[in-house]
Design a protein around this motif. Structure first.
Motif, PDB file in Angstrom:
ATOM      1  N   HIS A 181       0.940  -1.094  -0.047  1.00 21.11           N
ATOM      2  CA  HIS A 181      -0.034  -0.089   0.006  1.00 21.11           C
ATOM      3  C   HIS A 181       0.824   1.176   0.142  1.00 21.11           C
ATOM      4  O   HIS A 181       1.573   1.572   0.630  1.00 21.11           O
ATOM      5  N   LEU A 182       0.823   2.054  -0.962  1.00 20.06           N
ATOM      6  CA  LEU A 182       1.820   3.141  -1.251  1.00 20.06           C
ATOM      7  C   LEU A 182       1.036   4.419  -0.641  1.00 20.06           C
ATOM      8  O   LEU A 182      -0.054   4.798  -1.184  1.00 20.06           O
ATOM      9  N   VAL A 183       1.752   5.132   0.121  1.00 19.49           N
ATOM     10  CA  VAL A 183       1.296   6.524   0.659  1.00 19.49           C
ATOM     11  C   VAL A 183       2.035   7.263   0.379  1.00 19.49           C
ATOM     12  O   VAL A 183       3.129   7.265   0.674  1.00 19.49           O
ATOM     13  N   VAL A 184       1.637   8.489  -0.165  1.00 24.73           N
ATOM     14  CA  VAL A 184       2.561   9.726  -0.502  1.00 24.73           C
ATOM     15  C   VAL A 184       1.994  10.844   0.093  1.00 24.73           C
ATOM     16  O   VAL A 184       0.878  11.279  -0.050  1.00 24.73           O
ATOM     17  N   ASP A 185       3.123  11.545   0.742  1.00 23.31           N
ATOM     18  CA  ASP A 185       2.474  12.806   1.301  1.00 23.31           C
ATOM     19  C   ASP A 185       2.985  13.688   0.290  1.00 23.31           C
ATOM     20  O   ASP A 185       4.253  13.982  -0.028  1.00 23.31           O
ATOM     21  N   GLU A 186       1.828  14.725  -0.245  1.00 23.93           N
ATOM     22  CA  GLU A 186       2.138  15.599  -1.345  1.00 23.93           C
ATOM     23  C   GLU A 186       2.075  17.236  -0.660  1.00 23.93           C
ATOM     24  O   GLU A 186       1.747  18.190  -1.262  1.00 23.93           O
ATOM     25  N   ALA A 187       2.719  17.365   0.566  1.00 28.50           N
ATOM     26  CA  ALA A 187       2.681  18.594   1.305  1.00 28.50           C
ATOM     27  C   ALA A 187       3.153  19.670   0.543  1.00 28.50           C
ATOM     28  O   ALA A 187       2.627  20.688   0.293  1.00 28.50           O
ATOM     29  N   HIS A 188       4.061  19.290   0.013  1.00 28.63           N
ATOM     30  CA  HIS A 188       5.137  20.345  -0.653  1.00 28.63           C
ATOM     31  C   HIS A 188       4.942  20.286  -2.233  1.00 28.63           C
ATOM     32  O   HIS A 188       5.589  21.184  -3.161  1.00 28.63           O
ATOM     33  N   THR A 189       3.741  19.810  -2.847  1.00 33.13           N
ATOM     34  CA  THR A 189       3.609  19.712  -4.374  1.00 33.13           C
ATOM     35  C   THR A 189       1.975  20.164  -4.571  1.00 33.13           C
ATOM     36  O   THR A 189       1.696  20.326  -5.809  1.00 33.13           O
ATOM     37  N   PHE A 190       1.224  19.859  -3.505  1.00 30.14           N
ATOM     38  CA  PHE A 190      -0.373  19.950  -3.942  1.00 30.14           C
ATOM     39  C   PHE A 190      -0.565  21.551  -4.088  1.00 30.14           C
ATOM     40  O   PHE A 190       0.031  22.197  -3.391  1.00 30.14           O
ATOM     41  N   GLY A 191      -1.119  21.718  -4.874  1.00 29.60           N
ATOM     42  CA  GLY A 191      -1.265  23.216  -5.602  1.00 29.60           C
ATOM     43  C   GLY A 191      -0.581  23.734  -6.550  1.00 29.60           C
ATOM     44  O   GLY A 191      -0.567  24.511  -7.221  1.00 29.60           O
ATOM     45  N   LEU A 192       0.702  23.177  -6.599  1.00 25.58           N
ATOM     46  CA  LEU A 192       1.873  23.647  -7.629  1.00 25.58           C
ATOM     47  C   LEU A 192       2.215  22.757  -8.880  1.00 25.58           C
ATOM     48  O   LEU A 192       2.430  23.461  -9.849  1.00 25.58           O
ATOM     49  N   PHE A 193       1.676  21.575  -8.914  1.00 20.34           N
ATOM     50  CA  PHE A 193       1.675  20.584 -10.126  1.00 20.34           C
ATOM     51  C   PHE A 193       0.510  19.999 -10.577  1.00 20.34           C
ATOM     52  O   PHE A 193      -0.394  19.875  -9.869  1.00 20.34           O
ATOM     53  N   ILE A 209      -0.378   4.102  -9.142  1.00 21.06           N
ATOM     54  CA  ILE A 209       0.205   3.171  -8.417  1.00 21.06           C
ATOM     55  C   ILE A 209       0.104   3.679  -6.796  1.00 21.06           C
ATOM     56  O   ILE A 209       0.447   3.199  -5.835  1.00 21.06           O
ATOM     57  N   VAL A 210      -0.697   4.787  -6.678  1.00 19.67           N
ATOM     58  CA  VAL A 210      -0.676   5.288  -5.364  1.00 19.67           C
ATOM     59  C   VAL A 210      -2.060   5.015  -4.724  1.00 19.67           C
ATOM     60  O   VAL A 210      -3.038   5.324  -5.525  1.00 19.67           O
ATOM     61  N   ASP A 211      -2.049   4.475  -3.375  1.00 22.29           N
ATOM     62  CA  ASP A 211      -3.303   4.123  -2.625  1.00 22.29           C
ATOM     63  C   ASP A 211      -3.867   5.176  -1.907  1.00 22.29           C
ATOM     64  O   ASP A 211      -4.901   5.288  -1.614  1.00 22.29           O
ATOM     65  N   SER A 212      -2.804   5.958  -1.234  1.00 22.16           N
ATOM     66  CA  SER A 212      -3.375   6.916  -0.279  1.00 22.16           C
ATOM     67  C   SER A 212      -2.235   8.069  -0.321  1.00 22.16           C
ATOM     68  O   SER A 212      -1.361   7.991  -0.698  1.00 22.16           O
ATOM     69  N   ILE A 213      -3.071   9.333  -0.094  1.00 19.36           N
ATOM     70  CA  ILE A 213      -2.353  10.494  -0.591  1.00 19.36           C
ATOM     71  C   ILE A 213      -2.460  11.466   0.757  1.00 19.36           C
ATOM     72  O   ILE A 213      -3.984  11.751   1.182  1.00 19.36           O
ATOM     73  N   VAL A 214      -1.691  12.196   1.094  1.00 17.74           N
ATOM     74  CA  VAL A 214      -1.984  13.040   2.493  1.00 17.74           C
ATOM     75  C   VAL A 214      -1.913  14.582   1.769  1.00 17.74           C
ATOM     76  O   VAL A 214      -0.559  14.909   1.191  1.00 17.74           O
ATOM     77  N   VAL A 215      -2.530  15.655   1.737  1.00 17.17           N
ATOM     78  CA  VAL A 215      -2.458  16.760   1.203  1.00 17.17           C
ATOM     79  C   VAL A 215      -2.626  17.826   2.270  1.00 17.17           C
ATOM     80  O   VAL A 215      -3.409  17.562   3.396  1.00 17.17           O
ATOM     81  N   THR A 216      -1.826  18.940   2.389  1.00 16.58           N
ATOM     82  CA  THR A 216      -1.905  19.870   3.480  1.00 16.58           C
ATOM     83  C   THR A 216      -2.230  21.157   2.734  1.00 16.58           C
ATOM     84  O   THR A 216      -2.020  21.589   1.523  1.00 16.58           O
ATOM     85  N   PHE A 217      -3.148  21.988   3.347  1.00 17.93           N
ATOM     86  CA  PHE A 217      -3.562  23.363   2.880  1.00 17.93           C
ATOM     87  C   PHE A 217      -2.860  24.518   3.399  1.00 17.93           C
ATOM     88  O   PHE A 217      -2.986  25.739   2.990  1.00 17.93           O
ATOM     89  N   GLY A 218      -1.529  24.239   4.425  1.00 16.85           N
ATOM     90  CA  GLY A 218      -0.775  25.309   4.748  1.00 16.85           C
ATOM     91  C   GLY A 218       0.378  25.874   4.085  1.00 16.85           C
ATOM     92  O   GLY A 218       0.936  26.750   4.611  1.00 16.85           O
ATOM     93  N   LYS A 219       0.277  25.206   3.079  1.00 19.15           N
ATOM     94  CA  LYS A 219       1.484  25.591   1.938  1.00 19.15           C
ATOM     95  C   LYS A 219       1.129  26.197   0.819  1.00 19.15           C
ATOM     96  O   LYS A 219       0.767  27.362   0.981  1.00 19.15           O
ATOM     97  N   ALA A 220       1.012  25.723  -0.262  1.00 19.50           N
ATOM     98  CA  ALA A 220       0.505  26.273  -1.487  1.00 19.50           C
ATOM     99  C   ALA A 220      -1.002  26.907  -1.496  1.00 19.50           C
ATOM    100  O   ALA A 220      -1.149  27.973  -2.077  1.00 19.50           O
ATOM    101  N   MET A 221      -1.733  26.198  -0.663  1.00 16.52           N
ATOM    102  CA  MET A 221      -2.804  26.852  -0.469  1.00 16.52           C
ATOM    103  C   MET A 221      -3.118  28.093   0.433  1.00 16.52           C
ATOM    104  O   MET A 221      -4.148  28.730   0.353  1.00 16.52           O
ATOM    105  N   GLY A 222      -2.188  28.434   1.048  1.00 11.80           N
ATOM    106  CA  GLY A 222      -2.189  29.545   1.804  1.00 11.80           C
ATOM    107  C   GLY A 222      -3.270  29.649   3.113  1.00 11.80           C
ATOM    108  O   GLY A 222      -3.420  30.514   3.645  1.00 11.80           O
ATOM    109  N   CYS A 223      -3.535  28.513   3.544  1.00  9.95           N
ATOM    110  CA  CYS A 223      -4.125  28.603   4.812  1.00  9.95           C
ATOM    111  C   CYS A 223      -3.848  27.401   6.001  1.00  9.95           C
ATOM    112  O   CYS A 223      -2.831  27.428   6.217  1.00  9.95           O
TER     113      CYS A 223
END
Length: 368
Positions: A181-193, A209-223
């Motif tokens: 089960h592949l888990v990818v943290d996209e904190a520094h790419t969500f909103g940019l690519f 190939i990715v099963d779960s993704i974690v995205v954060t709103f505190g970086k490119a999303m600015g909140c």
């Protein structure tokens, strides 16, 4: 030794190592430090919400139609079955890794994954093993060793300190040989690519190939805030068993409205992040070749290795005194001997600002 003595001793020991953390504000300086890659955090908010708080956790009194609608919007935006909102990227990673892997399972994680992933793993009853950063032969050996177990592999699309990325093609090949089960943290790419800022996984075409993704709103999303993206089954399990989700007060309607606004803002940003990437290239091309740097092809982060906590702090202070806000990253946050300046490039930075930054960094040797 009583509590006060123990705490004082540990703080003094950290101070002697030049690693004592303190809070500081440098709003007057040119920003090469924050994760506000698109400048959306600087947009004046016009959000008006009927209530200032949610009133409780999602499972008690804090759930409401707007947050469910946002999760559906977020899932549709990212082309996945479901999304579950958490209060921060930290709680999302802790919530996932402390809940989904169980006793008898195995978690294999890149040696440079974020502390929030490591903390979630520590709270899990699963067995866990790190593999050498971006070393897929090492990962393969560990997959082979534990192939009779349920395996989770944890990586980031861009690593927060080195700024580089995994080789998704090599991971795809491993996926064809092993079940995990592949888990990818996209904190520094969500909103940019990717299409409408979905992230690097979508941009490079590796969603399958990715099963779960974690995205954060505190970086490119600015909140602030975060979400776990993936299957409906995973979402329902987290709702039932993830303690950081169950026992946290739900995001307020005001916070949710800001998330919705910023998601729309990202979708409307044209030529997303192209200026930041060109400025990053300018800096690297004009930096004195005596400096050792760490970075990657996609992220906005460049690490300039200085070595030693005391010297790295001295250099960062010098830059700040000259109007450039860059933070020193010290051990133990990074391995001893790899202390660095962590420089973040933003879409709103200018060539004049980067030229000043480059000139100041190139003059560092004169400080000695």
């Amino acid at each position: 030794m009583n509590l006060q003595e123990r705490i004082s001793k540990e703080l003094e020991a950290r101070k002697q190592k030049g690693a004592l953390r303190t809070l500081s504000a440098h709003s007057f300086a040119i920003d090469f430090c924050s994760n506000d890659y698109l400048g959306l955090a600087k947009i004046e908010s016009t959000i008006r919400a009927r209530t200032s708080g949610s009133g409780g956790s999602r499972l008690i009194s804090g759930n409401y139609k707007a947050i469910e609608a946002f999760e559906s919007q977020l899932a549709q935006h990212n082309c996945v079955e479901s999304a579950l909102v958490f209060s921060s990227g930290y709680t999302a990673n802790v919530g996932f890794f402390s809940t989904i892997p169980k006793r008898g399972d195995v978690i294999l994680y890149d040696d440079l994954v974020h502390a929030s992933i490591r903390d979630g793993i520590r709270l899990s009853y699963a067995n866990s093993f790190s593999f050498v950063h971006n070393d897929y032969e090492d990962l393969k050996n560990k997959l082979e060793k534990h192939k009779d177990k349920n395996i989770f592999v944890a990586i980031e699309s861009v690593y927060s300190m080195d700024g580089d990325s995994p080789d998704f093609e090599k991971i795809r090949k491993l996926k064809s040989q092993f079940e995990f089960h592949l888990v990818v943290d996209e904190a520094h790419t969500f909103g940019l690519f990717g299409n409408q800022g979905i992230g690097l996984v979508q941009y490079l075409g590796f969603q399958n190939i990715v099963d779960s993704i974690v995205v954060t709103f505190g970086k490119a999303m600015g909140c602030d805030g975060a979400a776990v993206l993936g299957s409906e089954l995973i979402k329902n399990y987290l709702i039932n068993f993830s303690r950081p989700f169950i026992y946290s007060t739900a995001p307020s309607p005001h916070k949710l409205a800001l998330m919705q606004q910023q998601l729309s803002n990202i979708q409307n940003v044209l030529n997303r992040n192209q200026n930041a990437q060109s400025l990053k290239s300018y800096f690297l091309n004009n930096l004195n070749h005596n400096f050792q740097t760490v970075t990657g092809d996609y992220g906005n982060i460049v690490g300039v290795l200085i070595h030693g906590n005391e010297k790295t702090q001295k250099v960062a202070h010098y830059l700040q005194e000259n109007g450039v806000f860059v933070k020193a990253i010290l051990s133990p946050t990074v391995k001893e001997g790899t202390e660095r300046l962590r420089i973040c490039f933003h879409d709103y930075n200018t060539i004049e600002e980067v030229s000043l930054l480059t000139k100041l960094v190139n003059s560092i040797n004169e400080l000695d």
